[in-house]
Write a protein that holds these residues in place. Sequence first.
Motif, PDB file in Angstrom:
ATOM      1  N   MET A   1      -9.556   8.992   4.403  1.00  0.00           N
ATOM      2  CA  MET A   1      -8.968   7.825   3.745  1.00  0.00           C
ATOM      3  C   MET A   1      -7.560   7.591   4.286  1.00  0.00           C
ATOM      4  O   MET A   1      -6.799   8.526   4.494  1.00  0.00           O
ATOM      5  N   MET A   2      -7.226   6.320   4.538  1.00  0.00           N
ATOM      6  CA  MET A   2      -5.900   5.980   5.031  1.00  0.00           C
ATOM      7  C   MET A   2      -4.842   6.377   4.006  1.00  0.00           C
ATOM      8  O   MET A   2      -4.998   6.166   2.809  1.00  0.00           O
ATOM      9  N   GLN A   3      -3.771   6.980   4.464  1.00  0.00           N
ATOM     10  CA  GLN A   3      -2.678   7.367   3.575  1.00  0.00           C
ATOM     11  C   GLN A   3      -1.597   6.287   3.625  1.00  0.00           C
ATOM     12  O   GLN A   3      -0.772   6.251   4.525  1.00  0.00           O
ATOM     13  N   THR A   4      -1.650   5.379   2.672  1.00  0.00           N
ATOM     14  CA  THR A   4      -0.685   4.300   2.622  1.00  0.00           C
ATOM     15  C   THR A   4      -0.556   3.837   1.178  1.00  0.00           C
ATOM     16  O   THR A   4      -1.338   4.232   0.318  1.00  0.00           O
ATOM     17  N   LYS A   5       0.414   3.004   0.917  1.00  0.00           N
ATOM     18  CA  LYS A   5       0.647   2.530  -0.441  1.00  0.00           C
ATOM     19  C   LYS A   5      -0.510   1.659  -0.918  1.00  0.00           C
ATOM     20  O   LYS A   5      -0.964   0.764  -0.197  1.00  0.00           O
ATOM     21  N   PRO A   6      -1.017   1.884  -2.141  1.00  0.00           N
ATOM     22  CA  PRO A   6      -2.097   1.042  -2.677  1.00  0.00           C
ATOM     23  C   PRO A   6      -1.654  -0.422  -2.774  1.00  0.00           C
ATOM     24  O   PRO A   6      -0.490  -0.717  -3.054  1.00  0.00           O
ATOM     25  N   ILE A   7      -2.589  -1.328  -2.527  1.00  0.00           N
ATOM     26  CA  ILE A   7      -2.305  -2.762  -2.535  1.00  0.00           C
ATOM     27  C   ILE A   7      -3.423  -3.471  -3.297  1.00  0.00           C
ATOM     28  O   ILE A   7      -4.604  -3.192  -3.085  1.00  0.00           O
ATOM     29  N   ALA A   8      -3.066  -4.398  -4.166  1.00  0.00           N
ATOM     30  CA  ALA A   8      -4.072  -5.186  -4.872  1.00  0.00           C
ATOM     31  C   ALA A   8      -4.674  -6.213  -3.921  1.00  0.00           C
ATOM     32  O   ALA A   8      -3.970  -6.822  -3.113  1.00  0.00           O
ATOM     33  N   THR A   9      -5.981  -6.436  -4.008  1.00  0.00           N
ATOM     34  CA  THR A   9      -6.627  -7.373  -3.091  1.00  0.00           C
ATOM     35  C   THR A   9      -6.176  -8.818  -3.331  1.00  0.00           C
ATOM     36  O   THR A   9      -6.278  -9.657  -2.434  1.00  0.00           O
ATOM     37  N   ARG A  10      -5.647  -9.121  -4.515  1.00  0.00           N
ATOM     38  CA  ARG A  10      -5.086 -10.463  -4.730  1.00  0.00           C
ATOM     39  C   ARG A  10      -3.854 -10.680  -3.842  1.00  0.00           C
ATOM     40  O   ARG A  10      -3.582 -11.796  -3.389  1.00  0.00           O
ATOM     41  N   GLU A  11      -3.107  -9.607  -3.593  1.00  0.00           N
ATOM     42  CA  GLU A  11      -1.954  -9.685  -2.693  1.00  0.00           C
ATOM     43  C   GLU A  11      -2.419  -9.975  -1.265  1.00  0.00           C
ATOM     44  O   GLU A  11      -1.822 -10.784  -0.549  1.00  0.00           O
ATOM     45  N   SER A  12      -3.477  -9.295  -0.853  1.00  0.00           N
ATOM     46  CA  SER A  12      -4.046  -9.496   0.479  1.00  0.00           C
ATOM     47  C   SER A  12      -4.473 -10.951   0.647  1.00  0.00           C
ATOM     48  O   SER A  12      -4.263 -11.566   1.709  1.00  0.00           O
ATOM     49  N   TYR A  13      -5.083 -11.489  -0.389  1.00  0.00           N
ATOM     50  CA  TYR A  13      -5.556 -12.872  -0.380  1.00  0.00           C
ATOM     51  C   TYR A  13      -4.397 -13.843  -0.180  1.00  0.00           C
ATOM     52  O   TYR A  13      -4.438 -14.710   0.707  1.00  0.00           O
ATOM     53  N   GLY A  14      -3.359 -13.714  -0.986  1.00  0.00           N
ATOM     54  CA  GLY A  14      -2.222 -14.623  -0.883  1.00  0.00           C
ATOM     55  C   GLY A  14      -1.553 -14.555   0.476  1.00  0.00           C
ATOM     56  O   GLY A  14      -1.223 -15.596   1.075  1.00  0.00           O
ATOM     57  N   ARG A  15      -1.357 -13.354   0.975  1.00  0.00           N
ATOM     58  CA  ARG A  15      -0.714 -13.179   2.277  1.00  0.00           C
ATOM     59  C   ARG A  15      -1.537 -13.805   3.406  1.00  0.00           C
ATOM     60  O   ARG A  15      -1.008 -14.504   4.279  1.00  0.00           O
ATOM     61  N   THR A  16      -2.847 -13.578   3.378  1.00  0.00           N
ATOM     62  CA  THR A  16      -3.710 -14.078   4.444  1.00  0.00           C
ATOM     63  C   THR A  16      -3.861 -15.591   4.375  1.00  0.00           C
ATOM     64  O   THR A  16      -3.915 -16.267   5.406  1.00  0.00           O
ATOM     65  N   LEU A  17      -3.902 -16.133   3.164  1.00  0.00           N
ATOM     66  CA  LEU A  17      -3.945 -17.589   3.014  1.00  0.00           C
ATOM     67  C   LEU A  17      -2.742 -18.250   3.673  1.00  0.00           C
ATOM     68  O   LEU A  17      -2.874 -19.276   4.353  1.00  0.00           O
ATOM     69  N   ALA A  18      -1.577 -17.669   3.453  1.00  0.00           N
ATOM     70  CA  ALA A  18      -0.349 -18.224   4.040  1.00  0.00           C
ATOM     71  C   ALA A  18      -0.416 -18.192   5.563  1.00  0.00           C
ATOM     72  O   ALA A  18       0.039 -19.120   6.244  1.00  0.00           O
ATOM     73  N   GLN A  19      -1.000 -17.144   6.117  1.00  0.00           N
ATOM     74  CA  GLN A  19      -1.184 -17.059   7.567  1.00  0.00           C
ATOM     75  C   GLN A  19      -2.161 -18.119   8.056  1.00  0.00           C
ATOM     76  O   GLN A  19      -1.922 -18.791   9.069  1.00  0.00           O
ATOM     77  N   LEU A  20      -3.261 -18.273   7.324  1.00  0.00           N
ATOM     78  CA  LEU A  20      -4.266 -19.267   7.711  1.00  0.00           C
ATOM     79  C   LEU A  20      -3.703 -20.685   7.654  1.00  0.00           C
ATOM     80  O   LEU A  20      -4.065 -21.540   8.465  1.00  0.00           O
ATOM     81  N   GLY A  21      -2.826 -20.912   6.694  1.00  0.00           N
ATOM     82  CA  GLY A  21      -2.228 -22.232   6.565  1.00  0.00           C
ATOM     83  C   GLY A  21      -1.479 -22.654   7.810  1.00  0.00           C
ATOM     84  O   GLY A  21      -1.474 -23.837   8.174  1.00  0.00           O
ATOM     85  N   ALA A  22      -0.860 -21.695   8.467  1.00  0.00           N
ATOM     86  CA  ALA A  22      -0.121 -21.980   9.699  1.00  0.00           C
ATOM     87  C   ALA A  22      -1.053 -22.171  10.888  1.00  0.00           C
ATOM     88  O   ALA A  22      -0.700 -22.835  11.866  1.00  0.00           O
ATOM     89  N   GLU A  23      -2.238 -21.590  10.803  1.00  0.00           N
ATOM     90  CA  GLU A  23      -3.174 -21.629  11.921  1.00  0.00           C
ATOM     91  C   GLU A  23      -4.149 -22.800  11.857  1.00  0.00           C
ATOM     92  O   GLU A  23      -4.679 -23.234  12.880  1.00  0.00           O
ATOM     93  N   ASN A  24      -4.388 -23.318  10.654  1.00  0.00           N
ATOM     94  CA  ASN A  24      -5.412 -24.352  10.478  1.00  0.00           C
ATOM     95  C   ASN A  24      -4.964 -25.334   9.405  1.00  0.00           C
ATOM     96  O   ASN A  24      -4.899 -24.990   8.229  1.00  0.00           O
ATOM     97  N   ASN A  25      -4.669 -26.559   9.812  1.00  0.00           N
ATOM     98  CA  ASN A  25      -4.153 -27.536   8.848  1.00  0.00           C
ATOM     99  C   ASN A  25      -5.235 -28.134   7.952  1.00  0.00           C
ATOM    100  O   ASN A  25      -4.948 -28.972   7.099  1.00  0.00           O
ATOM    101  N   LYS A  26      -6.472 -27.701   8.129  1.00  0.00           N
ATOM    102  CA  LYS A  26      -7.552 -28.128   7.235  1.00  0.00           C
ATOM    103  C   LYS A  26      -7.682 -27.225   6.004  1.00  0.00           C
ATOM    104  O   LYS A  26      -8.401 -27.548   5.055  1.00  0.00           O
ATOM    105  N   VAL A  27      -6.987 -26.084   6.037  1.00  0.00           N
ATOM    106  CA  VAL A  27      -7.014 -25.177   4.892  1.00  0.00           C
ATOM    107  C   VAL A  27      -6.137 -25.742   3.775  1.00  0.00           C
ATOM    108  O   VAL A  27      -4.952 -26.015   3.978  1.00  0.00           O
ATOM    109  N   VAL A  28      -6.740 -25.913   2.598  1.00  0.00           N
ATOM    110  CA  VAL A  28      -6.005 -26.370   1.422  1.00  0.00           C
ATOM    111  C   VAL A  28      -6.290 -25.396   0.282  1.00  0.00           C
ATOM    112  O   VAL A  28      -7.322 -24.722   0.266  1.00  0.00           O
ATOM    113  N   VAL A  29      -5.382 -25.322  -0.662  1.00  0.00           N
ATOM    114  CA  VAL A  29      -5.506 -24.358  -1.762  1.00  0.00           C
ATOM    115  C   VAL A  29      -5.344 -25.084  -3.096  1.00  0.00           C
ATOM    116  O   VAL A  29      -4.439 -25.896  -3.269  1.00  0.00           O
TER     117      VAL A  29
END
Length: 315
Positions: free
Chosen positions: A1-29
């Motif tokens: 198992m990776m030894q790193t700080k636990p992260i909630a998957t909702r955090e992963s979602y928000g972070r990745t959405l923000a990245q996708l927003g910069a890559e694809n202007n068709k992404v809306v939330v």
Amino acid sequence: MMQTKPIATRESYGRTLAQLGAENNKVVVLDADLAESTKTCMFQEKFPERHFDCGIAEANMVSIAAGLAAAGMIPFVSSFAMFATGRAYEQIRNSVGYPHLNVKICASHAGISVGEDGATHQCVEDIALMRGIPGMVVVNPADDTEASQAVRALAEYKGPAYLRLGRLAVPVINDPESYHFKLGRAVTLREGKDATVIATGLMVARALEAAEQLAQEGIQVRVVNMHTIKPLDVEAVVSAAKETGCIVTAEEHSVIGGLYSAVCEAMVGAGVSCPVSPVAVMDAFGQSGPANDLLEYYGLTAEAIAQKVRERLAH
């Protein structure tokens, strides 16, 4: 198992959405007055013109998303699982599922690990509801790495999808450098010949803990991460049944209509016979309390998984 700080998957979602927003202007939330909780606030901060707060009107939000999808956009709809799948079920079924529109229903605060918000805000029926809709993809990622890649995969996938996200921070078990998420393809995290644990969501890390416990007793357990509940990786289920002869499923969801049901249905459909035991919420509502205490109370622990394996092997 990776030894790193636990992260909630909702955090992963928000972070990745923000990245996708910069890559694809068709992404809306779209969000239902919960941007801080669902973490779509990260997207909102960078792309306010593509973030729509629909207020506490989830059914209306899904209908708006359907219209946006029909116009060629890629809408990500966000709310708590209870409200996204419960209050807006008719609109998801008739306005998104029936016309097979490209809408992503991304629900945070799923399961009982919502904690102190209590039974009204906890949802252990959402997978059952969503997998019952024809053509709906259902994904329940195990950690930060998987959740981030799942968001990207669903942005590329053309069609309706449900992404289940959690409030509780969970261990990171997948290496972001080497892991590759693929819709409908289970991941074998550990090999074993005596039994198989098929787990999903936050129960995957607990399945790995259980396998480690059992290894100390000389029991070799295969651990399968079933991140996609629909379409289910039937081949992985059949292989586990044939090669290990014993399956335990583990999910933070009702025993009815979720992973356990899907695995049993797959085995019957394939004509494979093998004992299957569930670790799940046993036809009960949640209640208020600290998240980890609730997981313990409802038997969603590594020890509970290990005990189910022991019981099965004893028969």
